[in-house]
Motif scaffolding. Structure first.
Motif, PDB file in Angstrom:
ATOM      1  N   ASP A  16      13.700 -13.946 -31.491  1.00 61.36           N
ATOM      2  CA  ASP A  16      14.328 -15.049 -31.847  1.00 61.36           C
ATOM      3  C   ASP A  16      13.249 -16.388 -32.345  1.00 61.36           C
ATOM      4  OD1 ASP A  16      16.025 -17.206 -32.315  1.00 61.36           O
ATOM      5  OD2 ASP A  16      17.227 -16.677 -30.520  1.00 61.36           O
ATOM      6  N   ALA A  17      13.132 -16.411 -33.422  1.00 59.71           N
ATOM      7  CA  ALA A  17      12.115 -17.521 -33.982  1.00 59.71           C
ATOM      8  C   ALA A  17      12.500 -18.691 -33.339  1.00 59.71           C
ATOM      9  CB  ALA A  17      11.779 -17.448 -35.408  1.00 59.71           C
ATOM     10  N   ALA A  18      13.904 -19.201 -33.263  1.00 58.44           N
ATOM     11  CA  ALA A  18      14.351 -20.424 -32.755  1.00 58.44           C
ATOM     12  C   ALA A  18      13.902 -20.286 -31.424  1.00 58.44           C
ATOM     13  CB  ALA A  18      15.643 -20.728 -33.046  1.00 58.44           C
ATOM     14  N   GLU A  19      14.090 -19.490 -30.629  1.00 53.12           N
ATOM     15  CA  GLU A  19      13.936 -19.387 -29.113  1.00 53.12           C
ATOM     16  C   GLU A  19      12.458 -19.380 -28.896  1.00 53.12           C
ATOM     17  OE1 GLU A  19      14.372 -15.957 -26.326  1.00 53.12           O
ATOM     18  OE2 GLU A  19      16.271 -16.469 -26.338  1.00 53.12           O
ATOM     19  N   ALA A  20      11.696 -18.746 -29.751  1.00 45.33           N
ATOM     20  CA  ALA A  20      10.226 -18.815 -29.629  1.00 45.33           C
ATOM     21  C   ALA A  20       9.634 -20.383 -29.860  1.00 45.33           C
ATOM     22  CB  ALA A  20       9.587 -17.615 -30.411  1.00 45.33           C
ATOM     23  N   ALA A  21      10.125 -20.816 -30.845  1.00 45.77           N
ATOM     24  CA  ALA A  21       9.453 -22.115 -31.136  1.00 45.77           C
ATOM     25  C   ALA A  21       9.833 -23.030 -30.060  1.00 45.77           C
ATOM     26  CB  ALA A  21      10.176 -22.450 -32.463  1.00 45.77           C
ATOM     27  N   ARG A  34      13.402 -23.194 -17.117  1.00 50.84           N
ATOM     28  CA  ARG A  34      13.741 -22.934 -15.932  1.00 50.84           C
ATOM     29  C   ARG A  34      13.715 -21.409 -15.632  1.00 50.84           C
ATOM     30  NH1 ARG A  34      14.266 -23.186 -10.472  1.00 50.84           N
ATOM     31  NH2 ARG A  34      16.047 -22.987  -9.710  1.00 50.84           N
ATOM     32  N   GLU A  35      14.215 -20.624 -16.609  1.00 51.56           N
ATOM     33  CA  GLU A  35      14.177 -19.115 -16.686  1.00 51.56           C
ATOM     34  C   GLU A  35      12.724 -18.406 -16.435  1.00 51.56           C
ATOM     35  OE1 GLU A  35      15.963 -17.264 -20.164  1.00 51.56           O
ATOM     36  OE2 GLU A  35      16.454 -19.239 -20.688  1.00 51.56           O
ATOM     37  N   MET A  36      11.867 -19.199 -16.992  1.00 50.76           N
ATOM     38  CA  MET A  36      10.517 -18.676 -16.726  1.00 50.76           C
ATOM     39  C   MET A  36       9.972 -18.979 -15.214  1.00 50.76           C
ATOM     40  SD  MET A  36       9.491 -17.117 -19.305  1.00 50.76           S
ATOM     41  CE  MET A  36      10.773 -16.936 -20.543  1.00 50.76           C
ATOM     42  N   GLU A  37      10.300 -19.950 -14.691  1.00 52.60           N
ATOM     43  CA  GLU A  37      10.131 -20.437 -13.330  1.00 52.60           C
ATOM     44  C   GLU A  37      10.984 -19.406 -12.551  1.00 52.60           C
ATOM     45  OE1 GLU A  37      11.557 -24.269 -12.401  1.00 52.60           O
ATOM     46  OE2 GLU A  37       9.869 -25.372 -13.750  1.00 52.60           O
ATOM     47  N   ILE A  68      17.931 -14.920  -6.959  1.00 54.00           N
ATOM     48  CA  ILE A  68      17.175 -15.430  -8.186  1.00 54.00           C
ATOM     49  C   ILE A  68      17.595 -14.790  -9.603  1.00 54.00           C
ATOM     50  CG2 ILE A  68      14.840 -15.537  -8.984  1.00 54.00           C
ATOM     51  CD1 ILE A  68      13.766 -16.027  -6.332  1.00 54.00           C
ATOM     52  N   GLU A  69      17.795 -13.502  -9.727  1.00 49.37           N
ATOM     53  CA  GLU A  69      18.260 -12.631 -10.843  1.00 49.37           C
ATOM     54  C   GLU A  69      19.296 -13.050 -11.512  1.00 49.37           C
ATOM     55  OE1 GLU A  69      16.064 -11.327 -12.839  1.00 49.37           O
ATOM     56  OE2 GLU A  69      14.561 -10.292 -11.587  1.00 49.37           O
ATOM     57  N   MET A  70      20.323 -13.442 -10.494  1.00 44.69           N
ATOM     58  CA  MET A  70      21.625 -13.919 -10.917  1.00 44.69           C
ATOM     59  C   MET A  70      21.477 -15.126 -11.614  1.00 44.69           C
ATOM     60  SD  MET A  70      25.213 -14.058  -8.966  1.00 44.69           S
ATOM     61  CE  MET A  70      24.626 -14.881  -7.638  1.00 44.69           C
ATOM     62  N   ARG A  71      20.949 -16.208 -10.996  1.00 42.11           N
ATOM     63  CA  ARG A  71      20.559 -17.349 -11.425  1.00 42.11           C
ATOM     64  C   ARG A  71      19.700 -17.436 -12.792  1.00 42.11           C
ATOM     65  NH1 ARG A  71      17.732 -20.711  -6.811  1.00 42.11           N
ATOM     66  NH2 ARG A  71      17.475 -18.538  -6.070  1.00 42.11           N
ATOM     67  N   ARG A  72      18.675 -16.451 -12.961  1.00 41.70           N
ATOM     68  CA  ARG A  72      18.115 -16.102 -13.997  1.00 41.70           C
ATOM     69  C   ARG A  72      19.098 -15.685 -15.267  1.00 41.70           C
ATOM     70  NH1 ARG A  72      13.693 -11.835 -14.843  1.00 41.70           N
ATOM     71  NH2 ARG A  72      13.217 -12.376 -17.086  1.00 41.70           N
ATOM     72  N   ALA A  73      19.849 -14.815 -14.977  1.00 44.45           N
ATOM     73  CA  ALA A  73      20.875 -14.386 -16.017  1.00 44.45           C
ATOM     74  C   ALA A  73      21.667 -15.552 -16.449  1.00 44.45           C
ATOM     75  CB  ALA A  73      21.549 -13.174 -15.298  1.00 44.45           C
ATOM     76  N   ILE A  74      22.444 -16.327 -15.426  1.00 44.79           N
ATOM     77  CA  ILE A  74      23.288 -17.383 -15.761  1.00 44.79           C
ATOM     78  C   ILE A  74      22.509 -18.456 -16.669  1.00 44.79           C
ATOM     79  CG2 ILE A  74      24.676 -19.305 -14.739  1.00 44.79           C
ATOM     80  CD1 ILE A  74      25.139 -17.495 -12.506  1.00 44.79           C
ATOM     81  N   GLU A  75      21.285 -18.707 -16.309  1.00 39.76           N
ATOM     82  CA  GLU A  75      20.695 -19.584 -17.242  1.00 39.76           C
ATOM     83  C   GLU A  75      20.329 -19.224 -18.574  1.00 39.76           C
ATOM     84  OE1 GLU A  75      17.977 -22.391 -15.629  1.00 39.76           O
ATOM     85  OE2 GLU A  75      19.064 -22.358 -13.568  1.00 39.76           O
ATOM     86  N   SER A  76      19.960 -18.121 -18.618  1.00 35.08           N
ATOM     87  CA  SER A  76      19.599 -17.454 -20.001  1.00 35.08           C
ATOM     88  C   SER A  76      20.777 -17.300 -20.852  1.00 35.08           C
ATOM     89  CB  SER A  76      19.029 -15.973 -19.704  1.00 35.08           C
ATOM     90  OG  SER A  76      18.683 -15.529 -20.723  1.00 35.08           O
ATOM     91  N   GLU A  77      22.256 -16.925 -20.267  1.00 37.88           N
ATOM     92  CA  GLU A  77      23.004 -17.081 -21.163  1.00 37.88           C
ATOM     93  C   GLU A  77      23.606 -18.290 -21.304  1.00 37.88           C
ATOM     94  OE1 GLU A  77      26.621 -15.365 -22.945  1.00 37.88           O
ATOM     95  OE2 GLU A  77      24.695 -14.520 -22.121  1.00 37.88           O
ATOM     96  N   ARG A  79      21.605 -20.945 -21.881  1.00 38.70           N
ATOM     97  CA  ARG A  79      20.773 -21.252 -23.003  1.00 38.70           C
ATOM     98  C   ARG A  79      21.223 -20.586 -24.458  1.00 38.70           C
ATOM     99  NH1 ARG A  79      17.253 -18.590 -25.343  1.00 38.70           N
ATOM    100  NH2 ARG A  79      16.756 -17.231 -23.234  1.00 38.70           N
ATOM    101  N   ARG A  80      21.505 -19.360 -24.288  1.00 38.17           N
ATOM    102  CA  ARG A  80      21.797 -18.705 -25.449  1.00 38.17           C
ATOM    103  C   ARG A  80      23.123 -19.176 -26.258  1.00 38.17           C
ATOM    104  NH1 ARG A  80      20.220 -13.834 -22.400  1.00 38.17           N
ATOM    105  NH2 ARG A  80      18.174 -13.340 -23.546  1.00 38.17           N
ATOM    106  N   LYS A  81      24.004 -19.563 -25.321  1.00 39.11           N
ATOM    107  CA  LYS A  81      25.272 -20.082 -25.970  1.00 39.11           C
ATOM    108  C   LYS A  81      25.049 -21.387 -26.482  1.00 39.11           C
ATOM    109  CE  LYS A  81      28.901 -17.670 -23.142  1.00 39.11           C
ATOM    110  NZ  LYS A  81      29.750 -17.815 -21.847  1.00 39.11           N
ATOM    111  N   TYR A  82      24.173 -22.259 -25.911  1.00 42.50           N
ATOM    112  CA  TYR A  82      24.075 -23.557 -26.526  1.00 42.50           C
ATOM    113  C   TYR A  82      23.246 -23.517 -27.932  1.00 42.50           C
ATOM    114  CZ  TYR A  82      21.571 -28.143 -27.040  1.00 42.50           C
ATOM    115  OH  TYR A  82      21.287 -29.293 -27.513  1.00 42.50           O
ATOM    116  N   MET A  83      21.901 -22.749 -27.794  1.00 43.71           N
ATOM    117  CA  MET A  83      21.521 -22.472 -29.194  1.00 43.71           C
ATOM    118  C   MET A  83      22.574 -21.778 -30.250  1.00 43.71           C
ATOM    119  SD  MET A  83      18.461 -23.257 -28.614  1.00 43.71           S
ATOM    120  CE  MET A  83      17.602 -22.487 -30.066  1.00 43.71           C
TER     121      MET A  83
END
Length: 86
Positions: A16-21, A34-37, A68-77, A79-83
């Motif tokens: 995903d180029a937009a995400e990568a940028a 936050r996902e990377m943290e 932690i994995e659950m929080r990461r999945a929630i934050e990732s989802e 972000r994807r919805k926002y994008m």
């Protein structure tokens, strides 16, 4: 801007180029998403689990890893919805 006019180095985020940028801009600013943290925290916990000597300690660490994995999945989802809907 640093690297202006040069192609982006997407690394492992080529999907995903937009995400990568976005991640690249944050990295250039010295900010981790936050996902990377959370990923770093999960990786550290996995190392602790591998080194744990007792089953009880492993159980406690694995429960923490699950949170932690659950929080990461929630934050990732989120972000994807926002994008997607911006």
């Amino acid at each position: 801007m640093k690297g202006e006019g040069k192609p982006l180095k997407l690394g492992s985020l080529e999907g995903d180029a937009a995400e990568a940028a976005g991640f690249r801009m944050m990295a250039d600013a010295g900010v981790l998403p936050r996902e990377m943290e959370l990923k770093k925290a999960a990786d550290a916990l996995r190392e602790q689990i591998a080194a744990a000597e007792s089953a009880e300690l492993r159980r406690v660490l694995m429960a923490e890893l699950g949170q932690i994995e659950m929080r990461r999945a929630i934050e990732s989802e989120a972000r994807r919805k926002y994008m997607k809907h911006g």
